[in-house]
Design an enzyme around this catalytic site. Structure first.
Site, mmCIF file in Angstrom:
data_model
loop_
_atom_site.group_PDB
_atom_site.id
_atom_site.type_symbol
_atom_site.label_atom_id
_atom_site.label_comp_id
_atom_site.label_asym_id
_atom_site.label_seq_id
_atom_site.Cartn_x
_atom_site.Cartn_y
_atom_site.Cartn_z
ATOM 1 N N ASP A 1 0.841 -1.205 0.000
ATOM 2 C CA ASP A 1 0.000 0.000 0.000
ATOM 3 C C ASP A 1 0.873 1.252 0.000
ATOM 4 O O ASP A 1 2.034 1.222 -0.421
ATOM 5 C CB ASP A 1 -0.964 -0.076 1.207
ATOM 6 C CG ASP A 1 -2.265 0.655 0.975
ATOM 7 O OD1 ASP A 1 -2.290 1.883 1.153
ATOM 8 O OD2 ASP A 1 -3.271 0.014 0.608
ATOM 9 N N ASP A 2 0.339 2.337 0.493
ATOM 10 C CA ASP A 2 0.990 3.645 0.493
ATOM 11 C C ASP A 2 2.374 3.591 1.150
ATOM 12 O O ASP A 2 2.608 2.784 2.045
ATOM 13 C CB ASP A 2 0.064 4.582 1.309
ATOM 14 C CG ASP A 2 0.372 6.031 1.061
ATOM 15 O OD1 ASP A 2 1.328 6.322 0.341
ATOM 16 O OD2 ASP A 2 -0.368 6.873 1.594
ATOM 17 N N ARG B 1 -5.987 16.180 3.554
ATOM 18 C CA ARG B 1 -4.909 15.239 3.848
ATOM 19 C C ARG B 1 -3.562 15.761 3.322
ATOM 20 O O ARG B 1 -2.791 15.036 2.712
ATOM 21 C CB ARG B 1 -5.208 13.864 3.249
ATOM 22 C CG ARG B 1 -4.591 12.747 4.057
ATOM 23 C CD ARG B 1 -4.690 11.406 3.358
ATOM 24 N NE ARG B 1 -4.150 10.368 4.205
ATOM 25 C CZ ARG B 1 -3.720 9.206 3.766
ATOM 26 N NH1 ARG B 1 -3.784 8.908 2.491
ATOM 27 N NH2 ARG B 1 -3.241 8.307 4.590
ATOM 28 N N LYS C 1 -4.153 -0.849 -6.673
ATOM 29 C CA LYS C 1 -5.158 -0.145 -5.872
ATOM 30 C C LYS C 1 -5.013 1.330 -6.228
ATOM 31 O O LYS C 1 -3.971 1.941 -5.974
ATOM 32 C CB LYS C 1 -4.894 -0.393 -4.383
ATOM 33 C CG LYS C 1 -5.869 0.317 -3.455
ATOM 34 C CD LYS C 1 -5.661 -0.151 -2.020
ATOM 35 C CE LYS C 1 -6.415 0.685 -1.016
ATOM 36 N NZ LYS C 1 -5.993 0.383 0.364
ATOM 37 N N TRP C 2 -6.051 1.881 -6.851
ATOM 38 C CA TRP C 2 -6.020 3.280 -7.336
ATOM 39 C C TRP C 2 -6.822 4.122 -6.352
ATOM 40 O O TRP C 2 -8.038 4.039 -6.304
ATOM 41 C CB TRP C 2 -6.656 3.330 -8.735
ATOM 42 C CG TRP C 2 -6.668 4.677 -9.389
ATOM 43 C CD1 TRP C 2 -7.401 5.771 -9.038
ATOM 44 C CD2 TRP C 2 -5.919 5.061 -10.550
ATOM 45 N NE1 TRP C 2 -7.167 6.805 -9.886
ATOM 46 C CE2 TRP C 2 -6.258 6.400 -10.833
ATOM 47 C CE3 TRP C 2 -4.998 4.411 -11.379
ATOM 48 C CZ2 TRP C 2 -5.712 7.093 -11.916
ATOM 49 C CZ3 TRP C 2 -4.460 5.104 -12.455
ATOM 50 C CH2 TRP C 2 -4.819 6.424 -12.712
ATOM 51 N N ASP C 3 -6.106 4.933 -5.594
ATOM 52 C CA ASP C 3 -6.753 5.677 -4.506
ATOM 53 C C ASP C 3 -7.020 7.130 -4.905
ATOM 54 O O ASP C 3 -6.441 7.647 -5.868
ATOM 55 C CB ASP C 3 -5.837 5.614 -3.273
ATOM 56 C CG ASP C 3 -6.618 5.619 -1.971
ATOM 57 O OD1 ASP C 3 -7.773 6.075 -1.969
ATOM 58 O OD2 ASP C 3 -6.065 5.173 -0.958
ATOM 59 N N ASN D 1 -7.856 10.481 -2.327
ATOM 60 C CA ASN D 1 -8.146 10.701 -0.912
ATOM 61 C C ASN D 1 -8.586 12.092 -0.488
ATOM 62 O O ASN D 1 -8.462 12.427 0.687
ATOM 63 C CB ASN D 1 -6.922 10.295 -0.076
ATOM 64 C CG ASN D 1 -6.880 8.790 0.114
ATOM 65 O OD1 ASN D 1 -7.911 8.160 0.315
ATOM 66 N ND2 ASN D 1 -5.706 8.204 0.032
ATOM 67 N N CYS E 1 -10.400 2.931 -5.176
ATOM 68 C CA CYS E 1 -10.555 3.276 -3.770
ATOM 69 C C CYS E 1 -10.597 4.790 -3.701
ATOM 70 O O CYS E 1 -9.964 5.468 -4.500
ATOM 71 C CB CYS E 1 -9.343 2.734 -3.011
ATOM 72 S SG CYS E 1 -9.187 3.324 -1.317
ATOM 73 N N ASP F 1 -12.758 2.341 4.494
ATOM 74 C CA ASP F 1 -11.593 2.240 5.380
ATOM 75 C C ASP F 1 -12.011 1.667 6.728
ATOM 76 O O ASP F 1 -11.167 1.462 7.597
ATOM 77 C CB ASP F 1 -10.965 3.623 5.604
ATOM 78 C CG ASP F 1 -10.017 3.987 4.475
ATOM 79 O OD1 ASP F 1 -9.790 3.145 3.601
ATOM 80 O OD2 ASP F 1 -9.509 5.118 4.478
#
Ligand code: GLA
Length: 778
Positions: free
Chosen positions: A362-363, A439, A472-474, A476, A520, A542
């Site tokens: 992930d990130d 964020r 996983k294309w986020d 935020n 996402c 989440d």
């Protein structure tokens, strides 16, 4: 099937009929939408009757005192000709007025679906009816498209505006659909929420005036999902008239339900007119997003099945259509940003031992991304974390026997990044105002071609270099300060952003169909049919607390199938709620979706490891049914229960999750209904699950043969290595008995633990497997 008569149009699916007619003045009248009609049924009988002049209404023609557009059920409507309801359009015409009068011009019926140039559509429809309307004063046309998906009982609708005049028009509102129906005491159901509390179902009467469901954040949003239901007042999961609507669009959406004084209810759905303005020059056309609608007289489960089938058959495309999805481990909740190669490899090795198939990083793997204040935009691997680069790391994961997936947030940039230093103009912001942040990040301006090219190049090169098989294309944060230097007219911004997003997704993923894309947006902030046209599954929320997930997944289940829901088992107490929940319940909730695990495996006890390995083996055995089975929300007459069921395609196997929210004292008997099965004899049994010793606390002395200190070493060691058995029931009976409901063993009420007592307590659950007798013998 589509039957186009001289003055009427009839669209049939397997179980529904949709009827429209052309009035003598050329307006389109909505006549009927409901259960399949007899072939002989004619429009005259079903249409609303017009025989009086309603006081204070405006008449369309001075020679006709019963034709007022305001008191008709219309299929499309205008401003300024007597209909005072919300119009699907608001156009400033070449004469500077907002008056339009769109009437029937011609129609055609074509085979299949008709794709759009820039927007995704449902594909594989049976037939499409195109009815062209023309404004009476100007050569401005609206093409209304209706596509019939016969087997799934869905009809899609959309509108295309064409300017064939010699002056521009300004569109302030252009909906995809408009439709009026006589009221049935309709209740409107919407999915509302926010971050970590997406898609909670809410019900309200569609009362006089306008009820609206919309988003303004630049995404379809976690506040109000685009999908909604209109149902007769008494409808429930299994009975009653229900209409479901959804929209294939990921940006600002807008739906209204308006009940007027004639008790007609108008439904409009389309792009949100909020901050929208589009100039349509001569020769140009504008495509609106496709909307899908379905009707069932068999309650909410009825329309859910239609919508689920539509998504699995006509929305999800590519290599992952109808394909079983891998069980993944995502490292986010285990590490956040604090990892190195050693930690990741240890996690991956543990995951492999448990039966996981895909490892997702992930990130935090790129640039200076050591917290959420820096690095977004710089997709170059961080050599401190992965010293040999991404390809070498991916190979190590693959050598363990796992597939490898990677997280990106390509639509965003941190001010503290190389990208922002070299291209500050790529970010959405205004020169004359200080930026607002979410964020710690700014949104990249997808209206600019250079930005789209940058994203495509950056993301594609890593995907190819490291042979990534999952992304996983986020996304935020919400969009603010909508402004693009690439646009003359800022009213186009929000829609152009989404067109830019679709272009980028298409350019990256169409040439790489082997990549499973999970979209996402802080969880379910962009859970919509538009994204599902590119990503077969979406990170649902989440929030990984199963009790919250039960609400979220129940809400989404009204419109979206289990194959689209990313659902993970995480650590308890949960990061989002501090709630402690049993591992079995975390698993059971995640089973009704695409299963993953998101926790630090190194802290699992030996007993938990065995438990998870058994969970994964069980899920693999029934994965197809969990992901693609027909999903039922089973009515429970107790408010503290939620029951989900999924049935195999051959209707010979059912899996039922029985969840108890808060326990009540001396619970009365519970019943388990299993519906949707083929007629025959079945065995129903509980999935054996572990009951951890620590769950008993001080009560252990009533359960164990010797007295143990609940906080002592023996108890802790026992909890690591042993567990007790939870009640397992097995019965053999007919499909009829199952549909009526099988009374289950009673629940624990403080004392008397034995193997015929169900140990649910707060947040407990059981999974039941129902199989046709011949399957058992196989
Ligand atoms: C969002 C996602 C999470 C995780 C983090 C990483 O919140 O929804 O699943 O990927 O970003 O920053």
């Amino acid at each position: 099937m589509i039957t186009a008569g001289k003055t009427s149009f009839r669209l049939d699916t397997e179980h529904t009929t949709y009827l429209i007619r052309k009035t003598k003045y050329g307006h389109l009248e909505h006549v009927y939408y409901g259960n399949l009609l007899d072939k002989e049924d004619d429009v005259e009988a079903l249409a609303q009757k017009r025989s009086i002049m309603v006081g204070s209404s405006v008449l369309y023609s001075k020679d006709d005192d019963v034709y007022s557009l305001d008191s008709m059920c219309l299929e499309w409507s205008d401003n300024g000709r007597g209909d005072y309801r919300h119009s699907p359009t608001e156009f400033k015409m070449p004469d500077n007025s907002f008056v339009t009068d769109f009437v029937y011009e011609n129609h055609e019926v074509v085979e299949g679906s008709v794709p759009m140039e820039n927007l995704p559509t449902a594909y594989g429809g049976d037939k499409t009816l195109k009815i062209t309307l023309k404004d009476k004063a100007y050569p401005i046309f609206i093409d209304l498209y209706y596509t019939v998906f016969e087997k799934t009982n869905v009809i899609s609708r959309r509108a295309v505006v064409r300017n064939e005049g010699n002056a521009p028009i300004t569109m302030k509102r252009i909906m995809s659909i408009s439709m009026d129906m006589p009221d049935e005491c309709f209740q409107m159901y919407t999915l509302d929420g926010g971050w970590i509390k997406e898609a909670n179902l809410h019900k309200r009467p569609a009362s006089y005036g306008i009820t609206m469901n919309s988003s303004t954040t630049g995404a379809s949003s976690n506040r109000h999902n685009p999908a909604f239901l209109l149902a007769e007042a008494d409808a429930n999961e299994d009975y009653g008239s229900v209409y479901a609507f959804n929209m294939i669009y990921s940006g600002n959406h807008y739906s209204i339900v308006e009940k007027n004084e004639r008790d007609y209810v108008r439904v409009c759905m389309g792009i949100n007119p909020h901050l929208f303005e589009w100039v349509l020059s001569p020769g140009e056309k504008f495509e609106t997003p496709e909307c899908v609608m379905s009707y069932s007289s068999q309650g909410f489960n009825g329309t859910s099945h239609h919508m689920h089938d539509l998504i699995n058959e006509h929305i999800i495309r590519g290599d992952y259509k109808k394909k079983e999805r891998p069980i993944l481990l995502n490292n986010w909740e285990a590490h956040f940003f604090a990892f190195n190669e050693g930690k990741l490899l240890r996690l991956a090795k543990d995951a492999k031992k448990l039966g996981i198939e895909l490892f997702v990083l992930d990130d935090g793997w790129f640039g200076e991304r050591n917290n959420d204040k820096a690095g977004l935009g710089d997709y170059k691997v961080n050599p401190k974390k992965l010293p040999e680069g991404m390809k070498a790391f991916a190979d190590k994961i693959r050598n363990l026997g796992l597939d490898f997936g990677l997280w990106f947030e390509p639509e965003m940039v941190n001010e503290n990044s190389d990208l922002y230093s070299s291209h500050p103009e790529y970010a959405i912001k205004l020169q004359n105002r200080s930026s607002v942040f979410g964020r710690n990040q700014l949104v990249l301006d997808l209206c600019q071609k250079e930005v789209r090219d940058y994203i495509v190049k950056q993301v594609s090169s890593i995907l190819d270099e490291a042979e990534i098989s999952y992304v996983k294309w986020d996304m935020n944060r919400h969009i603010a300060e909508a402004f693009s230097k690439a646009l003359q007219n800022q009213g186009e911004f929000y829609h152009r952003y989404i067109l830019g997003l679709y272009e980028v997704l298409k350019r990256i993923f169409e040439p790489r169909p082997h990549i499973l894309l999970e979209s996402c947006s802080s969880g379910g902030n962009r859970f919509d049919l538009g994204m599902l046209c590119f990503s077969p599954q979406i990170w649902t929320s989440d929030d990984t607390d199963p009790i919250e997930r039960i609400k979220i997944q129940t809400g989404l289940s009204y419109f979206y199938p289990q194959s689209t829901l990313g659902a993970h088992v995480s650590e308890a107490p949960h990061q989002q709620t501090l709630r402690e929940t049993p591992l079995a319940t975390r698993f059971h909730a995640a089973c009704f979706g695409c299963l993953g695990y998101e926790l630090d495996l190194k802290y699992l006890t030996p007993e938990q490891r065995k438990d998870i390995a058994e969970q994964i083996a069980f899920y693999k055995q029934y994965r197809k049914i969990f992901q693609y089975g027909s999903f039922y929300r089973i009515k429970s007459y107790k408010p503290n229960k939620v029951i989900w069921e999924t049935v195999s395609e051959d209707k010979e196997t059912a899996l039922t999750g029985f969840f108890q929210i808060l326990a009540t004292a001396a619970e009365s008997s519970d019943k388990l209904k299993v519906i949707g099965l083929k007629k025959g004899r079945y065995t129903i049994r509980t999935r054996p699950q572990k009951l951890y010793v620590e769950r008993f606390g001080g009560l252990i002395k009533h359960v164990a043969p010797v007295e143990l200190n609940p906080d002592g070493v023996i108890m802790r060691v026992a909890n690591r290595h042993y567990s007790l058995k939870d009640c397992v029931e097995t019965y053999t009976c007919s499909s009829e008995a199952l549909a009526a409901g099988i009374p289950l063993c009673e629940q624990f009420i403080g004392t008397g633990y034995h193997d015929k007592v169900r140990m649910l307590g707060d947040f407990g659950s059981n999974m039941y497997i129902t199989e046709k007798e011949n399957i058992q013998q196989k």
